[in-house]
Scaffold this motif. Sequence first.
Motif, PDB file in Angstrom:
ATOM      1  N   MET A   1       0.633  -1.077  -0.104  1.00  0.00           N
ATOM      2  CA  MET A   1       0.145  -0.084  -0.057  1.00  0.00           C
ATOM      3  C   MET A   1       0.963   1.224   0.007  1.00  0.00           C
ATOM      4  SD  MET A   1      -3.071   0.966   2.668  1.00  0.00           S
ATOM      5  CE  MET A   1      -3.932  -0.362   2.319  1.00  0.00           C
ATOM      6  N   SER A   2       0.545   2.246  -0.721  1.00  0.00           N
ATOM      7  CA  SER A   2       1.390   3.411  -0.991  1.00  0.00           C
ATOM      8  C   SER A   2       1.173   4.143   0.248  1.00  0.00           C
ATOM      9  CB  SER A   2       0.812   4.376  -2.258  1.00  0.00           C
ATOM     10  OG  SER A   2      -0.575   4.672  -2.067  1.00  0.00           O
ATOM     11  N   ALA A   3       2.213   5.163   0.534  1.00  0.00           N
ATOM     12  CA  ALA A   3       2.140   6.033   1.837  1.00  0.00           C
ATOM     13  C   ALA A   3       1.072   7.069   1.641  1.00  0.00           C
ATOM     14  CB  ALA A   3       3.491   6.744   1.913  1.00  0.00           C
ATOM     15  N   PRO A   4       0.691   7.670   2.516  1.00  0.00           N
ATOM     16  CA  PRO A   4      -0.600   8.551   2.484  1.00  0.00           C
ATOM     17  C   PRO A   4       0.036   9.818   1.810  1.00  0.00           C
ATOM     18  CG  PRO A   4      -0.355   7.784   4.876  1.00  0.00           C
ATOM     19  CD  PRO A   4       0.676   7.228   4.094  1.00  0.00           C
ATOM     20  N   LEU A   5      -0.860  10.329   0.951  1.00  0.00           N
ATOM     21  CA  LEU A   5      -0.732  11.586   0.250  1.00  0.00           C
ATOM     22  C   LEU A   5      -0.971  12.849   1.511  1.00  0.00           C
ATOM     23  CD1 LEU A   5      -0.485  13.616  -2.042  1.00  0.00           C
ATOM     24  CD2 LEU A   5      -2.954  13.160  -2.611  1.00  0.00           C
ATOM     25  N   LEU A   6      -1.872  12.556   2.112  1.00  0.00           N
ATOM     26  CA  LEU A   6      -2.371  13.361   3.208  1.00  0.00           C
ATOM     27  C   LEU A   6      -2.640  12.567   4.687  1.00  0.00           C
ATOM     28  CD1 LEU A   6      -3.699  16.426   4.155  1.00  0.00           C
ATOM     29  CD2 LEU A   6      -5.700  15.397   3.407  1.00  0.00           C
ATOM     30  N   SER A   7      -2.183  13.042   5.682  1.00  0.00           N
ATOM     31  CA  SER A   7      -2.298  12.584   6.871  1.00  0.00           C
ATOM     32  C   SER A   7      -2.455  13.539   7.955  1.00  0.00           C
ATOM     33  CB  SER A   7      -1.046  11.724   7.281  1.00  0.00           C
ATOM     34  OG  SER A   7      -1.122  10.819   8.397  1.00  0.00           O
ATOM     35  N   VAL A   8      -3.664  13.227   8.813  1.00  0.00           N
ATOM     36  CA  VAL A   8      -3.907  14.106  10.008  1.00  0.00           C
ATOM     37  C   VAL A   8      -3.735  12.995  11.246  1.00  0.00           C
ATOM     38  CG1 VAL A   8      -5.615  15.290  11.101  1.00  0.00           C
ATOM     39  CG2 VAL A   8      -5.333  15.382   8.654  1.00  0.00           C
ATOM     40  N   THR A   9      -2.909  13.495  12.179  1.00  0.00           N
ATOM     41  CA  THR A   9      -2.789  12.838  13.178  1.00  0.00           C
ATOM     42  C   THR A   9      -2.986  13.562  14.731  1.00  0.00           C
ATOM     43  OG1 THR A   9      -0.799  11.760  12.279  1.00  0.00           O
ATOM     44  CG2 THR A   9      -0.957  11.640  14.614  1.00  0.00           C
ATOM     45  N   GLY A  10      -4.002  13.004  15.448  1.00  0.00           N
ATOM     46  CA  GLY A  10      -4.407  13.401  16.586  1.00  0.00           C
ATOM     47  C   GLY A  10      -4.960  15.014  16.520  1.00  0.00           C
ATOM     48  N   ALA A  11      -5.602  15.375  15.707  1.00  0.00           N
ATOM     49  CA  ALA A  11      -6.434  16.539  15.639  1.00  0.00           C
ATOM     50  C   ALA A  11      -7.502  16.877  16.508  1.00  0.00           C
ATOM     51  CB  ALA A  11      -6.868  16.702  14.283  1.00  0.00           C
ATOM     52  N   VAL A  12      -7.344  18.041  17.045  1.00  0.00           N
ATOM     53  CA  VAL A  12      -8.174  18.680  18.273  1.00  0.00           C
ATOM     54  C   VAL A  12      -8.802  19.882  17.893  1.00  0.00           C
ATOM     55  CG1 VAL A  12      -8.359  19.163  20.518  1.00  0.00           C
ATOM     56  CG2 VAL A  12      -7.213  17.137  19.870  1.00  0.00           C
ATOM     57  N   LYS A  13     -10.071  19.978  17.671  1.00  0.00           N
ATOM     58  CA  LYS A  13     -10.403  21.479  17.687  1.00  0.00           C
ATOM     59  C   LYS A  13     -11.424  21.790  18.791  1.00  0.00           C
ATOM     60  CE  LYS A  13     -10.549  25.487  15.717  1.00  0.00           C
ATOM     61  NZ  LYS A  13      -9.400  26.498  15.891  1.00  0.00           N
ATOM     62  N   ARG A  14     -11.489  23.088  19.455  1.00  0.00           N
ATOM     63  CA  ARG A  14     -12.348  23.478  20.434  1.00  0.00           C
ATOM     64  C   ARG A  14     -12.863  24.660  20.016  1.00  0.00           C
ATOM     65  NH1 ARG A  14      -8.050  22.209  23.217  1.00  0.00           N
ATOM     66  NH2 ARG A  14      -7.757  20.213  24.142  1.00  0.00           N
ATOM     67  N   PHE A  15     -14.130  25.045  20.063  1.00  0.00           N
ATOM     68  CA  PHE A  15     -14.810  26.275  20.092  1.00  0.00           C
ATOM     69  C   PHE A  15     -15.469  26.664  21.758  1.00  0.00           C
ATOM     70  CE2 PHE A  15     -15.073  24.244  15.916  1.00  0.00           C
ATOM     71  CZ  PHE A  15     -14.348  25.207  15.167  1.00  0.00           C
ATOM     72  N   GLY A  16     -14.585  27.309  22.251  1.00  0.00           N
ATOM     73  CA  GLY A  16     -14.948  27.685  23.558  1.00  0.00           C
ATOM     74  C   GLY A  16     -14.930  26.310  24.508  1.00  0.00           C
ATOM     75  N   GLY A  17     -16.283  26.107  24.998  1.00  0.00           N
ATOM     76  CA  GLY A  17     -16.201  24.788  25.690  1.00  0.00           C
ATOM     77  C   GLY A  17     -16.950  23.673  25.079  1.00  0.00           C
ATOM     78  N   VAL A  18     -17.112  23.893  23.494  1.00  0.00           N
ATOM     79  CA  VAL A  18     -17.345  22.641  22.688  1.00  0.00           C
ATOM     80  C   VAL A  18     -16.256  21.945  22.095  1.00  0.00           C
ATOM     81  CG1 VAL A  18     -18.855  22.020  20.549  1.00  0.00           C
ATOM     82  CG2 VAL A  18     -19.740  23.796  22.285  1.00  0.00           C
ATOM     83  N   GLN A  19     -15.937  20.947  22.401  1.00  0.00           N
ATOM     84  CA  GLN A  19     -14.995  20.267  21.496  1.00  0.00           C
ATOM     85  C   GLN A  19     -15.507  19.465  20.239  1.00  0.00           C
ATOM     86  OE1 GLN A  19     -12.503  17.736  23.865  1.00  0.00           O
ATOM     87  NE2 GLN A  19     -10.868  17.555  22.555  1.00  0.00           N
ATOM     88  N   ALA A  20     -15.146  20.013  19.093  1.00  0.00           N
ATOM     89  CA  ALA A  20     -15.383  19.625  17.683  1.00  0.00           C
ATOM     90  C   ALA A  20     -15.136  18.311  17.364  1.00  0.00           C
ATOM     91  CB  ALA A  20     -15.471  20.627  16.843  1.00  0.00           C
ATOM     92  N   LEU A  21     -13.569  18.293  17.633  1.00  0.00           N
ATOM     93  CA  LEU A  21     -12.678  17.260  17.136  1.00  0.00           C
ATOM     94  C   LEU A  21     -11.902  16.672  18.445  1.00  0.00           C
ATOM     95  CD1 LEU A  21     -11.391  18.242  13.613  1.00  0.00           C
ATOM     96  CD2 LEU A  21     -13.344  16.785  14.163  1.00  0.00           C
ATOM     97  N   ARG A  22     -11.834  15.217  18.490  1.00  0.00           N
ATOM     98  CA  ARG A  22     -10.951  14.959  19.686  1.00  0.00           C
ATOM     99  C   ARG A  22     -10.316  13.766  19.256  1.00  0.00           C
ATOM    100  NH1 ARG A  22     -12.871  14.635  24.845  1.00  0.00           N
ATOM    101  NH2 ARG A  22     -15.068  14.956  24.437  1.00  0.00           N
ATOM    102  N   GLY A  23      -8.974  14.174  18.813  1.00  0.00           N
ATOM    103  CA  GLY A  23      -7.715  13.103  18.508  1.00  0.00           C
ATOM    104  C   GLY A  23      -8.254  12.306  17.363  1.00  0.00           C
ATOM    105  N   VAL A  24      -8.514  13.130  16.309  1.00  0.00           N
ATOM    106  CA  VAL A  24      -8.863  12.557  14.805  1.00  0.00           C
ATOM    107  C   VAL A  24      -7.604  12.077  14.338  1.00  0.00           C
ATOM    108  CG1 VAL A  24      -9.779  13.005  12.669  1.00  0.00           C
ATOM    109  CG2 VAL A  24     -10.830  13.650  14.633  1.00  0.00           C
ATOM    110  N   ASP A  25      -7.542  10.788  13.619  1.00  0.00           N
ATOM    111  CA  ASP A  25      -6.379  10.460  12.591  1.00  0.00           C
ATOM    112  C   ASP A  25      -7.119  10.179  11.514  1.00  0.00           C
ATOM    113  OD1 ASP A  25      -4.581  10.564  14.868  1.00  0.00           O
ATOM    114  OD2 ASP A  25      -4.847   8.539  15.523  1.00  0.00           O
TER     115      ASP A  25
END
Length: 210
Positions: A1-25
């Motif tokens: 299998m080929s290596a990833p063209l695009l890779s996201v590791t451990g993505a976290v995004k918060r908006f104030g007290g709201v966590q929209a993304l929690r550790g996305v791979d």
Amino acid sequence: MSAPLLSVTGAVKRFGGVQALRGVDFDLRAGEIHALLGENGAGKSTLMNLLSGVYTPDEGTIQIDGRQVALNNPREAQAAGIATIFQELDLVPTLDVAANLFLGRELMRPGGFLDVPAMRSEARKRLEAIELAIDPARLVADLSIGQRQVVAIVKALSYASRVLIMDEPTAALTVAEVERLFDVMRKLAASGVGIVYISHRLEEVPRIAG
């Protein structure tokens, strides 16, 4: 299998007290059509906005071809080879197809005049490359929603994009237009473009992704 063209590791995004993304791979490989599914509020749009430079992650990394990148705005994402097609298409209805494809990057003749014939000729080549028979001189306002969708794809790819993110691209299309769009997406994937397909239509996913 080929290596990833695009890779996201451990993505976290918060908006104030709201966590929209929690550790996305997330990985996307060249030639892959990768579907993202989920209910409203699941984080699909937030992840898309991270990849398109609209938001920056609070934590985590984004890599292209194994190299970490910072996408601080849409221009930086575009320069990195990532194009995003939102539900509200980035087209000007009162301009023709060629003018939309070259908007902000117009071809000029000596004296500072627009080279309309050159833009229409080049636009026709780009449309024919994906077997789309649309007159570059037609106003975007006169096109069907499906035709506009594909023109937006051609415009995005004109920036030498290697990653194409599509947000609910079939939401307003007829059955025939969906088939045409899927045909275009398959051709792009076969040419090595990696596609992120965001949808809530479960029945479409097995036909286009995987």
